[in-house]
Design a protein around this motif. Structure first.
Motif, PDB file in Angstrom:
ATOM      1  N   ALA A  56       0.835  -1.201   0.000  1.00  0.00           N
ATOM      2  CA  ALA A  56       0.000   0.000   0.000  1.00  0.00           C
ATOM      3  C   ALA A  56       0.864   1.243   0.000  1.00  0.00           C
ATOM      4  CB  ALA A  56      -0.935  -0.006   1.196  1.00  0.00           C
ATOM      5  N   GLY A  57       2.009   1.177   0.639  1.00  0.00           N
ATOM      6  CA  GLY A  57       2.937   2.295   0.639  1.00  0.00           C
ATOM      7  C   GLY A  57       3.510   2.560  -0.741  1.00  0.00           C
ATOM      8  N   LEU A  58       3.610   1.521  -1.547  1.00  0.00           N
ATOM      9  CA  LEU A  58       4.103   1.694  -2.915  1.00  0.00           C
ATOM     10  C   LEU A  58       3.030   2.225  -3.854  1.00  0.00           C
ATOM     11  CD1 LEU A  58       6.176  -1.575  -3.345  1.00  0.00           C
ATOM     12  CD2 LEU A  58       7.051   0.735  -2.998  1.00  0.00           C
ATOM     13  N   GLY A  59       1.767   2.099  -3.462  1.00  0.00           N
ATOM     14  CA  GLY A  59       0.680   2.617  -4.285  1.00  0.00           C
ATOM     15  C   GLY A  59       0.405   1.751  -5.495  1.00  0.00           C
ATOM     16  N   LEU A  60      -0.011   2.393  -6.570  1.00  0.00           N
ATOM     17  CA  LEU A  60      -0.373   1.678  -7.786  1.00  0.00           C
ATOM     18  C   LEU A  60       0.772   0.861  -8.368  1.00  0.00           C
ATOM     19  CD1 LEU A  60      -2.641   1.127  -9.780  1.00  0.00           C
ATOM     20  CD2 LEU A  60      -1.982   3.193 -11.003  1.00  0.00           C
ATOM     21  N   PRO A  61       2.015   1.342  -8.383  1.00  0.00           N
ATOM     22  CA  PRO A  61       3.096   0.482  -8.870  1.00  0.00           C
ATOM     23  C   PRO A  61       3.244  -0.807  -8.071  1.00  0.00           C
ATOM     24  CG  PRO A  61       3.841   2.742  -8.835  1.00  0.00           C
ATOM     25  CD  PRO A  61       2.495   2.710  -8.156  1.00  0.00           C
ATOM     26  N   ILE A  94       0.701  -3.185  -9.361  1.00  0.00           N
ATOM     27  CA  ILE A  94       1.124  -3.714 -10.659  1.00  0.00           C
ATOM     28  C   ILE A  94       2.175  -4.798 -10.472  1.00  0.00           C
ATOM     29  CG2 ILE A  94       2.318  -3.138 -12.813  1.00  0.00           C
ATOM     30  CD1 ILE A  94       0.858  -0.425 -12.696  1.00  0.00           C
ATOM     31  N   ILE A  95       3.129  -4.572  -9.603  1.00  0.00           N
ATOM     32  CA  ILE A  95       4.155  -5.588  -9.344  1.00  0.00           C
ATOM     33  C   ILE A  95       3.521  -6.838  -8.741  1.00  0.00           C
ATOM     34  CG2 ILE A  95       6.149  -6.135  -7.889  1.00  0.00           C
ATOM     35  CD1 ILE A  95       7.175  -3.335  -8.433  1.00  0.00           C
ATOM     36  N   LEU A  96       2.557  -6.666  -7.855  1.00  0.00           N
ATOM     37  CA  LEU A  96       1.860  -7.814  -7.271  1.00  0.00           C
ATOM     38  C   LEU A  96       1.145  -8.622  -8.353  1.00  0.00           C
ATOM     39  CD1 LEU A  96       0.930  -9.361  -4.718  1.00  0.00           C
ATOM     40  CD2 LEU A  96      -1.047  -7.844  -4.676  1.00  0.00           C
ATOM     41  N   ILE A  97       0.465  -7.939  -9.257  1.00  0.00           N
ATOM     42  CA  ILE A  97      -0.225  -8.627 -10.350  1.00  0.00           C
ATOM     43  C   ILE A  97       0.778  -9.355 -11.235  1.00  0.00           C
ATOM     44  CG2 ILE A  97      -1.587  -8.261 -12.462  1.00  0.00           C
ATOM     45  CD1 ILE A  97      -3.022  -5.983 -10.894  1.00  0.00           C
ATOM     46  N   LEU A  98       1.918  -8.706 -11.519  1.00  0.00           N
ATOM     47  CA  LEU A  98       2.961  -9.357 -12.321  1.00  0.00           C
ATOM     48  C   LEU A  98       3.480 -10.612 -11.632  1.00  0.00           C
ATOM     49  CD1 LEU A  98       5.085  -6.314 -13.560  1.00  0.00           C
ATOM     50  CD2 LEU A  98       3.485  -7.697 -14.884  1.00  0.00           C
ATOM     51  N   ALA A  99       3.672 -10.514 -10.318  1.00  0.00           N
ATOM     52  CA  ALA A  99       4.186 -11.667  -9.572  1.00  0.00           C
ATOM     53  C   ALA A  99       3.198 -12.824  -9.591  1.00  0.00           C
ATOM     54  CB  ALA A  99       4.506 -11.261  -8.134  1.00  0.00           C
ATOM     55  N   VAL A 100       1.922 -12.523  -9.431  1.00  0.00           N
ATOM     56  CA  VAL A 100       0.909 -13.577  -9.440  1.00  0.00           C
ATOM     57  C   VAL A 100       0.787 -14.174 -10.839  1.00  0.00           C
ATOM     58  CG1 VAL A 100      -1.566 -14.024  -9.198  1.00  0.00           C
ATOM     59  CG2 VAL A 100      -0.376 -12.663  -7.484  1.00  0.00           C
ATOM     60  N   LEU A 106       6.915   2.421 -14.098  1.00  0.00           N
ATOM     61  CA  LEU A 106       6.201   2.263 -12.827  1.00  0.00           C
ATOM     62  C   LEU A 106       6.171   3.585 -12.063  1.00  0.00           C
ATOM     63  CD1 LEU A 106       7.433  -1.217 -11.565  1.00  0.00           C
ATOM     64  CD2 LEU A 106       5.191  -0.633 -12.486  1.00  0.00           C
ATOM     65  N   GLY A 107       7.256   4.343 -12.134  1.00  0.00           N
ATOM     66  CA  GLY A 107       7.280   5.666 -11.504  1.00  0.00           C
ATOM     67  C   GLY A 107       6.282   6.607 -12.157  1.00  0.00           C
ATOM     68  N   LEU A 108       6.185   6.549 -13.489  1.00  0.00           N
ATOM     69  CA  LEU A 108       5.218   7.376 -14.207  1.00  0.00           C
ATOM     70  C   LEU A 108       3.792   6.988 -13.837  1.00  0.00           C
ATOM     71  CD1 LEU A 108       4.701   9.522 -16.392  1.00  0.00           C
ATOM     72  CD2 LEU A 108       4.728   7.664 -18.065  1.00  0.00           C
ATOM     73  N   VAL A 109       3.558   5.709 -13.681  1.00  0.00           N
ATOM     74  CA  VAL A 109       2.238   5.235 -13.254  1.00  0.00           C
ATOM     75  C   VAL A 109       1.909   5.797 -11.873  1.00  0.00           C
ATOM     76  CG1 VAL A 109       0.982   3.156 -12.514  1.00  0.00           C
ATOM     77  CG2 VAL A 109       2.196   3.175 -14.690  1.00  0.00           C
ATOM     78  N   LYS A 110       2.889   5.868 -11.012  1.00  0.00           N
ATOM     79  CA  LYS A 110       2.680   6.433  -9.669  1.00  0.00           C
ATOM     80  C   LYS A 110       2.272   7.902  -9.750  1.00  0.00           C
ATOM     81  CE  LYS A 110       3.977   6.893  -5.068  1.00  0.00           C
ATOM     82  NZ  LYS A 110       2.744   7.425  -4.529  1.00  0.00           N
TER      83      LYS A 110
END
Length: 136
Positions: free
Chosen positions: A9-14, A17-23, A52-56
């Protein structure tokens, strides 16, 4: 579990996205790195991380202003160069709720009235027409 959720949650939307990529990659680090590299284009994995930074940044802007205001602003700008009909058709096919579609369409219709000149009749009694051309 709560600790992981707090960190993501601290990382926000990126982070999401990383969680979805990992799954999606079944936890394979190589698959995540390959995807980040491919998304980064010519800049490789650095470009992927930059994306990912731009997405943030974009996610923060959307959170500040609201998705409705941002979409309205985008379509208002596009209405200056594109036809109202094509934009209304595009909005109808967007994967958003019907309520937001109607709001966007009403907004565009009201915006188009600002740019269209009003149609008035011309008083022809004061118009002088001269014909200096002769046809032989």
């Amino acid at each position: 579990m709560d600790e992981i959720v707090k960190k993501l949650a601290g990382l926000g939307l990126p982070g999401i996205i990383i969680l979805i990529l990992a799954v999606a990659s079944a936890g394979s680090n190589a698959a995540i790195a390959a995807l980040l590299t491919s998304v980064g284009g010519p800049f490789g994995i650095v470009g992927g991380i930059g994306l990912l930074g731009l997405v943030k940044v974009i996610g923060d802007l959307i959170a500040d202003y609201g998705i409705e205001a941002i979409i309205k602003a985008i379509y208002s700008e596009r209405s200056k160069t594109e036809t109202l009909r094509s934009l209304l058709y595009e909005i109808q096919n967007l994967p958003i709720c019907q309520e937001l579609k109607l709001k966007l369409q009403d907004h565009l219709k009201s915006e188009s009235k600002k740019y269209l000149p009003s149609l008035r009749t011309v008083n022809t009694s004061s118009v002088k027409i001269e014909n200096n051309h002769s046809f032989n």
